[in-house]
Design an enzyme around this catalytic site. Structure first.
Site, PDB file in Angstrom:
ATOM      1  CG  ASP A  60      -1.757   1.148   1.397  1.00 60.54           C
ATOM      2  OD1 ASP A  60      -2.233   1.618   0.366  1.00 60.54           O
ATOM      3  OD2 ASP A  60      -1.957   1.622   2.525  1.00 60.54           O
ATOM      4  CB  THR A  93      -1.801   5.508  -1.728  1.00 63.91           C
ATOM      5  OG1 THR A  93      -1.770   4.094  -1.785  1.00 63.91           O
ATOM      6  CG2 THR A  93      -2.909   5.932  -0.816  1.00 63.91           C
ATOM      7  CB  THR A  94       1.010   3.168  -5.667  1.00 67.22           C
ATOM      8  OG1 THR A  94       0.833   2.385  -4.499  1.00 67.22           O
ATOM      9  CG2 THR A  94       2.406   2.979  -6.173  1.00 67.22           C
ATOM     10  CG  ASP A 390      -6.273   0.395   0.575  1.00 65.64           C
ATOM     11  OD1 ASP A 390      -6.271   1.040   1.643  1.00 65.64           O
ATOM     12  OD2 ASP A 390      -5.301   0.337  -0.187  1.00 65.64           O
TER      13      ASP A 390
END
Length: 541
Positions: A60, A93-94, A390
């Site tokens: 994550d 998020t990445t 998530d």
């Protein structure tokens, strides 16, 4: 000779101008390199060991960013956007970090050639605006249909969010579970009403969803095993009282001249405890939960009267029990009556793996649920919990904003095409800059290919061709090493993820570009390096 003007404290480090901007961009690049391989279904995981030796395995982006102790001031903005994306949407998020880093990378040559940062920022803002209008135009509104169709949509979104995590093999199993969990909440969808408990051992498939509250059995005293372990239609007393014999702790001095007097003092202490216990028993409660310890006398008293008790219940579990079963948390025993008790249809204590769980089911106003996760190693369970978090966030978002776009790099390719077409219609420097940003958006499909070990150039060329012919939902197909219509393949993501990610990435890029000087004050306690004196007092001058 000009007198020297000293403005800043000695030891202050200043760097400014173009080299400073370039070095900030390079710092952001190295952060991007840390997380770029985690993107997508074939992404790798990172093993991070912190200073205390605790190992975390994660995929994550936000978790990795938090655990990396980043000191570079400009690179910290990337950590912030990853955190904001995590708290706002939960997934992507990445992608956010990748996009921001890639935009900076593509405009770096222009900075080196001396294009003013303001012109670049203006171009980024313009490109962002075009992307936003296009996403809102393309996003597929999912009409409020029957419950079954809405469920299917939510499950697809949850499965897409989990496809890049460690648990992607079990994504069908977990996506049903996550959707059940979120749909059992009230309209505000509060996150803290979904409890996640981890029990090592067993297989992932043994994880279960309890529609109610479940928490681990707390520390118990002698006499506990005599208490009944299950009730139908039970009443629950929630307390914040210590039910233990307490010696007088205050520094009171009592002078007694005979044993009878002393006995009276001891009896009074016992009496106080017994009065409390009697009041709780009279209220008609079957289950007594307290945040503070319940001692052995109390445990046996309750067991003799067929009551179940648990002390030292964690506060959040107590709150969730209160939300699910009604009632109120009492801080005194004097006021307990039927109106402050919670109710539930069925209470039981059950063995799950090596742990015992207290489970409350059939709660009247149950707008809470508990996921009990099973699995092998501790780190694996923690990563499963993060992945489910998530997915839960995504399902919540999809319920609130019901428009979706295709994932797998499809939307980025389409936006890239729009920007490229637009850049050909304008003159001046902006033409080059917007084309550069269009190229930056291709990082997502490119990275997906790289992580899966495909030939990225080949696949991107196929994608560009498809998008030019009007196949707007075409993206990378990981399973076949080809391109596919990801909308038909049900690789869906809520459009809010993309909107948020692009906005945050563009903002971060603009912010880093608008900094042209860094002034770093010396840390307190660091002596300025004057005259290179050694230790000791130094010679008197």
């Amino acid at each position: 000779m000009q007198p020297q003007i000293v403005l800043l404290k000695e030891g202050t480090d200043t760097s400014q101008g173009k080299p400073q901007l370039i070095s900030n961009i390079n710092a952001c690049q190295s952060i991007v390199d840390a997380v770029r391989t985690t993107l997508g279904p074939r992404g790798m995981d990172k093993l991070i060991v912190d200073s205390s030796g605790k190992a975390t395995i994660s995929n994550d982006g936000a978790t990795i960013m938090k655990l990396l102790d980043i000191v570079h001031p400009a690179a910290k903005t990337l950590v912030d956007i990853a955190k904001s994306q995590d708290s706002e949407v939960g997934d992507g998020t990445t992608s956010v970090v990748l996009l921001a880093g890639e935009i900076l990378k593509q405009v770096k040559p222009f900075v080196e050639e001396g294009v003013h940062a303001r012109i670049i920022i203006k171009a980024i803002r313009k490109a962002l605006q075009l992307c936003m209008t296009k996403i809102n135009e393309m996003a597929v509104r999912v009409e409020a249909q029957s419950k079954e169709q809405q469920r299917a949509l939510l499950e697809k979104c949850a499965a897409t969010a989990m496809s890049s995590k460690l648990i992607h093999q079990q994504k069908d199993f977990f996506s049903k579970m996550v959707v059940d969990a979120v749909l059992s909440l009230d309209d505000l969808l509060p996150l803290n009403m979904i409890g996640i408990k981890k029990v090592t051992g067993g297989s992932l498939e043994e994880s279960e969803l309890v529609s109610g509250v479940a928490f681990k059995k707390t520390f118990s005293y002698a006499g506990f095993e005599m208490a009944p372990k299950s009730y139908k239609n039970c009443k629950i007393a929630l307390l914040n009282i210590e039910l233990e014999l307490k010696a007088e702790r205050d520094n009171a001095e009592i002078r007694v001249d005979n044993v009878k007097e002393y006995q009276k003092v001891v009896d009074a202490e016992w009496q106080i405890l017994y009065n409390k216990l009697a009041k709780i028993h009279e209220s008609g409660a079957n289950v007594v939960l307290s945040k503070l310890p319940i001692g052995d006398v109390a445990t046996q008293y309750f067991a003799d009267r067929d009551m179940f008790c648990a002390g030292r219940v964690p506060e959040e579990d107590l709150k969730r029990t209160m939300k699910a079963c009604g009632g109120a948390v009492m801080t005194t025993a004097n006021d307990i009556n039927a109106s402050v008790l919670g109710h539930c249809d069925y209470f039981e204590e059950r063995q799950v793996g090596g742990e015992r769980f207290n489970i409350f089911q059939g709660c009247p106003n149950a707008e809470t649920c508990t996921l009990i996760l099973r699995g092998g190693a501790e780190q694996f369970l923690e990563e499963t919990e993060r992945s489910l978090h998530d997915a839960i966030m995504i399902v919540r978002r999809t319920i609130k904003h019901d428009s979706v776009v295709a994932g797998g790099g499809a939307i980025e390719m389409e936006l890239s095409k729009i920007l490229r077409d637009y850049s050909r219609t304008i003159a001046g420097k902006e033409q080059l800059l917007i084309a550069a940003i269009a190229k930056a958006l291709e990082i997502i499909p490119r990275q997906l290919c790289d992580n899966a070990g495909f030939d990225a150039t080949n696949i991107l060329n196929k994608l560009r061709q498809k998008h030019a012919q009007g196949g707007q939902w075409y993206g990378v197909d990981i399973t076949k090493e080809h391109i596919a219509d990801n909308y038909d393949q049900c690789v869906w993501e809520p459009s809010i993820i993309k909107i948020n990610a692009l906005t945050a990435a563009a903002e971060a890029a603009c912010m880093i570009l608008s900094v042209d000087e860094t002034i770093k004050s010396p840390k307190a306690g660091e002596m300025p390096m004057a005259g290179g004196m050694g230790r000791g007092m130094g010679r008197p001058m």
